[in-house]
Design an enzyme around this catalytic site. Structure first.
Site, PDB file in Angstrom:
ATOM      1  N   GLU A 165     -11.187  36.678  53.374  1.00 11.60           N
ATOM      2  CA  GLU A 165     -10.427  36.858  52.134  1.00 11.60           C
ATOM      3  C   GLU A 165     -10.868  38.099  51.358  1.00 11.60           C
ATOM      4  OE1 GLU A 165      -9.185  32.891  50.160  1.00 11.60           O
ATOM      5  OE2 GLU A 165     -11.114  32.499  51.086  1.00 11.60           O
TER       6      GLU A 165
ATOM      7  N   ASP B  46      -5.844  21.496  44.985  1.00 10.12           N
ATOM      8  CA  ASP B  46      -4.565  21.585  45.699  1.00 10.12           C
ATOM      9  C   ASP B  46      -4.158  20.208  46.205  1.00 10.12           C
ATOM     10  OD1 ASP B  46      -5.034  24.236  45.255  1.00 10.12           O
ATOM     11  OD2 ASP B  46      -5.477  24.741  47.353  1.00 10.12           O
TER      12      ASP B  46
ATOM     13  N   TYR C  13       0.591  35.466  48.834  1.00 10.01           N
ATOM     14  CA  TYR C  13       0.238  36.780  48.279  1.00 10.01           C
ATOM     15  C   TYR C  13       1.326  37.840  48.322  1.00 10.01           C
ATOM     16  CZ  TYR C  13      -4.281  34.570  48.683  1.00 10.01           C
ATOM     17  OH  TYR C  13      -5.313  33.688  48.573  1.00 10.01           O
TER      18      TYR C  13
ATOM     19  N   ASN D 199     -10.845  24.345  44.920  1.00  6.36           N
ATOM     20  CA  ASN D 199     -11.301  25.736  45.065  1.00  6.36           C
ATOM     21  C   ASN D 199     -12.188  26.095  43.883  1.00  6.36           C
ATOM     22  OD1 ASN D 199      -9.510  26.761  47.386  1.00  6.36           O
ATOM     23  ND2 ASN D 199      -8.066  25.740  46.036  1.00  6.36           N
TER      24      ASN D 199
ATOM     25  N   ARG E   8      -9.494  25.088  40.863  1.00  5.85           N
ATOM     26  CA  ARG E   8      -8.095  24.733  41.119  1.00  5.85           C
ATOM     27  C   ARG E   8      -8.047  23.713  42.256  1.00  5.85           C
ATOM     28  NH1 ARG E   8      -5.840  28.883  44.044  1.00  5.85           N
ATOM     29  NH2 ARG E   8      -5.630  27.421  45.752  1.00  5.85           N
TER      30      ARG E   8
ATOM     31  N   GLU F  47      -7.947  19.873  48.744  1.00  2.00           N
ATOM     32  CA  GLU F  47      -9.239  20.549  48.531  1.00  2.00           C
ATOM     33  C   GLU F  47      -9.362  20.968  47.078  1.00  2.00           C
ATOM     34  OE1 GLU F  47      -9.733  24.520  49.686  1.00  2.00           O
ATOM     35  OE2 GLU F  47      -7.679  25.081  49.253  1.00  2.00           O
TER      36      GLU F  47
ATOM     37  N   SER G 213      -7.258  30.771  51.630  1.00  2.00           N
ATOM     38  CA  SER G 213      -6.023  31.555  51.758  1.00  2.00           C
ATOM     39  C   SER G 213      -5.140  31.114  52.918  1.00  2.00           C
ATOM     40  CB  SER G 213      -6.337  33.055  51.910  1.00  2.00           C
ATOM     41  OG  SER G 213      -6.806  33.559  50.687  1.00  2.00           O
TER      42      SER G 213
ATOM     43  N   GLY H   4      -8.088  32.273  43.049  1.00  2.00           N
ATOM     44  CA  GLY H   4      -7.572  33.635  42.888  1.00  2.00           C
ATOM     45  C   GLY H   4      -7.305  33.928  41.419  1.00  2.00           C
TER      46      GLY H   4
HETATM   47  N1  LIG Z   1      -2.278  17.821  55.435  1.00  2.00           N
HETATM   48  C1  LIG Z   1      -1.377  18.691  55.019  1.00  2.00           C
HETATM   49  N2  LIG Z   1      -0.094  18.322  54.838  1.00  2.00           N
HETATM   50  C2  LIG Z   1       0.833  19.210  54.438  1.00  2.00           C
HETATM   51  N3  LIG Z   1       0.581  20.509  54.201  1.00  2.00           N
HETATM   52  C3  LIG Z   1      -0.675  20.930  54.360  1.00  2.00           C
HETATM   53  C4  LIG Z   1      -1.726  20.058  54.760  1.00  2.00           C
HETATM   54  N4  LIG Z   1      -2.869  20.772  54.845  1.00  2.00           N
HETATM   55  C5  LIG Z   1      -2.556  22.028  54.481  1.00  2.00           C
HETATM   56  N5  LIG Z   1      -1.254  22.153  54.188  1.00  2.00           N
HETATM   57  C6  LIG Z   1      -0.549  23.375  53.731  1.00  2.00           C
HETATM   58  O1  LIG Z   1      -1.388  24.493  53.957  1.00  2.00           O
HETATM   59  C7  LIG Z   1      -1.806  25.072  52.707  1.00  2.00           C
HETATM   60  C8  LIG Z   1      -3.243  25.524  52.798  1.00  2.00           C
HETATM   61  O2  LIG Z   1      -4.082  24.417  53.033  1.00  2.00           O
HETATM   62  P1  LIG Z   1      -5.533  24.293  52.377  1.00  2.00           P
HETATM   63  O3  LIG Z   1      -5.426  24.304  50.905  1.00  2.00           O
HETATM   64  O4  LIG Z   1      -6.208  23.145  53.014  1.00  2.00           O
HETATM   65  O5  LIG Z   1      -6.170  25.658  52.931  1.00  2.00           O
HETATM   66  P2  LIG Z   1      -7.064  26.796  52.279  1.00  2.00           P
HETATM   67  O6  LIG Z   1      -7.074  27.905  53.261  1.00  2.00           O
HETATM   68  O7  LIG Z   1      -8.355  26.232  51.868  1.00  2.00           O
HETATM   69  O8  LIG Z   1      -6.255  27.260  50.980  1.00  2.00           O
HETATM   70  P3  LIG Z   1      -6.726  28.074  49.667  1.00  2.00           P
HETATM   71  O9  LIG Z   1      -5.969  29.374  49.706  1.00  2.00           O
HETATM   72  O10 LIG Z   1      -6.199  27.217  48.562  1.00  2.00           O
HETATM   73  O11 LIG Z   1      -8.177  28.234  49.671  1.00  2.00           O
HETATM   74  C9  LIG Z   1      -1.576  23.977  51.672  1.00  2.00           C
HETATM   75  O12 LIG Z   1      -1.430  24.504  50.390  1.00  2.00           O
HETATM   76  C10 LIG Z   1      -0.340  23.301  52.233  1.00  2.00           C
HETATM   77  O13 LIG Z   1       0.828  24.028  51.929  1.00  2.00           O
HETATM   78 MG   LIG Z   2      -5.679  25.389  49.261  1.00  2.00          MG
END
Ligand SMILES: Nc1ncnc2c1ncn2[C@@H]1O[C@H](COP(=O)(O)OP(=O)(O)OP(=O)(O)O)[C@@H](O)[C@H]1O
Ligand SMILES: [Mg+2]
Length: 306
Positions: free
Chosen positions: A15, A255, A213, A269, A253, A267, A147, A273
């Site tokens: 990232e 999610d 993004y 964060n 934040r 999760e 991301s 961002g």
């Molecule tokens: N179990 C799930 N069911 C549906 N959609 C999912 C699921 N897991 C992830 N996603 C989709 O993928 C996106 C990213 O997942 P997640 O938040 O786990 O990843 P991240 O890479 O840690 O994101 P961030 O950018 O918030 O750090 C979610 O916002 C959602 O749109």
């Molecule tokens: Mg996320």
């Protein structure tokens, strides 16, 4: 320098690019508010640079590995430089989707059904999926990325094995979980207060890197999230609960997916961002807090021993 604020950005994670956007936006906001600011890439011998600069505070604008997972935080603790966002342990817990989920589950925060695959112990994959009663589509992702890097939604076994092989090359622990349809809701917490919740409607298959993004991806942001008053309050409480359970500080934040009237926490964060197009600033702005004031609050909230 006595009153200097160093904004740490860039770093070594996937990232890196996004962190520069966050860092520049925060650094500009601080300059606008009259602070003396130096931008520093957290790469190579940056610790020597920090020693020389002796800043009053480090604004941590890093995302992902080494910046969001407790590593940089422990360096700052040992240098005794106050810093923004969460401390060493909270950052480490939040970044590890396996550890944080086990805490969320124990405390009755709903998460998708999941299990972990570790390189050395990956036999009986089919049995594991059966045991957990997870049906396709299945989501696989690294336990410690951001991301949406490495997040794959797999419609069938073929897609699953193809993407799993890709992830396996780079990551040791991989999260396998049920796909939760429904809405994408994210909620921000600032200190002891939940600020608000936003809904994201991506035009792409899901809220992936581009949807996050690139303005040309045209993801729709709906602030405040169109939920009933009761459900809006519930998601704010859940975000605050998650923040407090892990001992987070500053701004976070959380999610969520919202399906059949239930919230599933994906999760939390700890270094969300902070570009002008990011979600926490948008949520803060809606609750009457301007971007520059949010960043100044974070600087004032900075400390060691967090
Ligand atoms: N179990 C799930 N069911 C549906 N959609 C999912 C699921 N897991 C992830 N996603 C989709 O993928 C996106 C990213 O997942 P997640 O938040 O786990 O990843 P991240 O890479 O840690 O994101 P961030 O950018 O918030 O750090 C979610 O916002 C959602 O749109
Ligand atoms: Mg996320």
């Amino acid at each position: 320098m006595k009153n200097l604020i160093v904004v740490l950005m860039g770093g070594l994670s996937g990232e890196r690019k996004i962190s520069f956007l966050t860092g520049k936006a925060c650094s500009n906001a601080l300059k606008k508010k009259g602070y003396k600011v130096k931008e520093l890439d957290a790469k190579g011998y940056f610790v020597n640079e920090l020693r020389k600069l002796k800043p009053r505070i480090v604004f941590n604008a890093l995302h992902g590995k080494y910046g969001e997972d407790g590593f940089v935080q422990s360096i700052l603790e040992s240098l005794k430089i106050p810093y923004t966002h969460s401390g060493v342990f909270s950052s480490g817990l939040a970044m590890d989707k396996e550890l944080s989920r086990s805490i969320f589950e124990k405390n009755k925060i709903k998460v998708p059904k999941y299990f972990i695959l570790q390189k050395a112990y990956e036999n009986n994959l089919k049995q594991k999926i059966k045991n957990k009663k997870i049906k396709f589509p299945i989501v696989i992702k690294p336990i410690n990325e951001g991301s949406s890097l490495g997040v794959y939604i797999c419609k069938n076994e073929i897609q699953f094995y193809k993407n799993y092989k890709k992830l396996q090359k780079e990551y040791d622990r991989i999260l396998v979980e049920e796909y939760i349809p429904g809405k994408e809701i994210q909620a921000a917490v600032m200190g002891k207060k939940a600020l608000g919740a936003i809904e994201l409607i991506p035009r792409r298959k899901f809220y992936d890197y581009k949807a996050k993004y690139s303005s040309s991806a045209k993801t729709k942001h709906i602030m405040p999230a169109p939920l009933s008053t009761k459900k809006y309050k519930e998601v704010m409480l859940l975000a605050k609960k998650a923040h407090n359970l892990l001992g987070c500080r500053g701004v976070t934040r959380s999610d969520f997916r919202f399906f059949k009237n239930k919230f599933y926490l994906l999760e939390i964060n700890t270094q969300p961002g902070m570009t002008k197009l990011s979600l926490v600033p948008e949520i803060a702005n809606y609750s009457g807090i301007k971007f520059e004031d949010l960043i100044v609050w974070m600087v004032k909230d900075a400390s060691s021993n967090r």
